[in-house]
Write an enzyme that holds these catalytic residues in place. Structure first.
Site, short mmCIF file in Angstrom:
data_model
loop_
_atom_site.label_atom_id
_atom_site.label_comp_id
_atom_site.label_asym_id
_atom_site.label_seq_id
_atom_site.Cartn_x
_atom_site.Cartn_y
_atom_site.Cartn_z
N SER A 8 0.81 -1.21 0.00
CA SER A 8 0.00 0.00 0.00
C SER A 8 0.84 1.26 0.00
O SER A 8 1.98 1.28 0.48
CB SER A 8 -0.91 0.01 1.24
OG SER A 8 -0.13 0.03 2.43
N GLY A 48 2.08 3.97 4.35
CA GLY A 48 1.74 2.76 3.59
C GLY A 48 2.95 1.84 3.53
O GLY A 48 4.10 2.30 3.44
N PHE A 116 -8.23 2.37 9.40
CA PHE A 116 -7.65 2.39 8.06
C PHE A 116 -8.75 2.41 7.00
O PHE A 116 -9.64 1.56 7.00
CB PHE A 116 -6.76 1.17 7.86
CG PHE A 116 -5.99 1.18 6.56
CD1 PHE A 116 -4.95 2.06 6.37
CD2 PHE A 116 -6.33 0.31 5.53
CE1 PHE A 116 -4.24 2.08 5.18
CE2 PHE A 116 -5.63 0.33 4.34
CZ PHE A 116 -4.58 1.21 4.16
N ASN A 191 5.45 -10.22 12.81
CA ASN A 191 5.82 -9.93 14.19
C ASN A 191 5.29 -11.04 15.09
O ASN A 191 4.65 -11.99 14.61
CB ASN A 191 5.34 -8.53 14.62
CG ASN A 191 3.83 -8.40 14.64
OD1 ASN A 191 3.09 -9.37 14.83
ND2 ASN A 191 3.34 -7.17 14.47
N GLY A 221 10.37 -6.87 18.43
CA GLY A 221 10.58 -5.52 18.93
C GLY A 221 12.01 -5.32 19.40
O GLY A 221 12.97 -5.72 18.75
N ASP A 252 8.28 -1.79 8.78
CA ASP A 252 8.60 -1.56 7.37
C ASP A 252 10.08 -1.20 7.19
O ASP A 252 10.71 -1.61 6.21
CB ASP A 252 7.71 -0.45 6.80
CG ASP A 252 6.24 -0.84 6.78
OD1 ASP A 252 5.94 -2.03 6.62
OD2 ASP A 252 5.39 0.05 6.94
#
Length: 302
Positions: A8, A48, A116, A191, A221, A252
């Site tokens: 996206s 995105g 979203f 994750n 994390g 990302d």
């Protein structure tokens, strides 16, 4: 060589709640939930998954090829990518719909509540992956449901190895569909929360999933990443961030590091270590595309 990034492009509206969600939500009243959070700060960023991953990969000196769809309000995003030197030849723009919009509220513990609106993203399946796109590797990141299904099939048919990165799109797919994604993919990146959902829906544990791909990566994390290869797990430690400011886009940034390592033929452990470094770098800055490198990528493996 380039990386095709199917995902996206969105505008992120990022708000900060100067409290803790846990103090405002009563678990025993969740069935009549009605809460409002005062958010004194509001910022609009380019975001995105495809845009964020492309930004990270470009910072590292890679060659990102985002494949996505913008709406009639997406002209500024096109211009930004072009100014950054990111190719837009696989980015379509529609005149009758908004670009995807994300509304993110973050509390003091870096928990997030996100709404979203998919907008133009729902037409991402109109973009078609072909063998002559010039990509060495690819990634299927969160996108429209049909686009994720079709792009995975098209990448596999084109002989382009790719990462399956379901992210927040994972709940759209049932167990059979997720097992098909894994069968098509070369790597899987999730994750820890997504990893548990993936395992539950497919009926496969992490060891089983890793035996069907070249690597399963479960990010943890600040603790780093669990790297599964051929049924065996190794933990690649995380890096201490200079500050914990904003987690938006950390995953990302991590994937941008992963793709740069894959582009350059590095081991998965090297790729994951670089991803951890990019995530730690990003979390110290606000917004998903506002950070800069503090190291020389060319010197990493000299």
């Amino acid at each position: 060589m380039a990386s095709l990034i199917c995902g996206s492009l969105a505008f992120d509206n990022i708000m900060t709640f100067e409290g803790r969600f846990a103090d405002q939500i009563m678990p025993n009243q969740i069935h009549i939930l009605n809460v409002s959070f005062l958010v004194p700060t509001l910022r609009r960023d380019f975001g995105g998954c495809a845009g964020n991953i492309a930004y990270a990969l470009k910072l590292l000196g890679g060659d990102p090829l985002p494949m996505a769809v913008l709406g009639h309000d997406g002209g500024s995003y096109l211009q930004r990518m072009q100014e950054l030197g990111i190719s837009t030849r696989f980015v379509a723009q529609l005149d009758d719909i908004y670009t995807a919009q994300c509304m993110i509220t973050t509390d003091l513990d870096n928990n997030q509540i996100t709404a979203f609106h998919p907008g133009a993203m729902m037409q991402a399946h109109t973009n078609v992956v072909t063998a002559d796109c010039g990509a060495r590797v690819g990634i299927v990141a969160p996108d429209g449901r049909d686009a994720m299904l079709q792009h995975a099939e098209q990448l596999h048919a084109a002989g382009i190895p790719f990462v399956f990165d379901p992210g927040q799109g994972l709940p759209m797919f049932n167990g059979e569909e997720l097992r098909r994604f894994i069968a098509l993919a070369d790597w899987v990146a999730v994750n820890d929360y997504e990893g548990q959902m993936l395992s539950e829906r497919t009926g496969w544990d992490f060891a089983t999933i890793s035996q069907q791909v070249r690597g399963l990566m479960v990010t943890l994390g600040a603790q780093g990443c669990a790297l599964w290869e051929r049924g065996e797990q190794a933990v690649v430690p995380g890096l201490q961030a200079a500050a914990t400011v904003d987690p938006t886009g950390c995953g990302d940034a991590w994937r941008g590091g992963l793709l740069w390592g894959l582009e350059n033929g590095r081991s998965l452990r090297d790729c994951v270590a670089l991803g951890n470094r990019m995530g730690a770098l990003k979390i110290a800055q606000r917004g998903p595309q506002n950070y800069q490198l503090d190291f020389d990528p060319a010197a990493l493996w000299a």
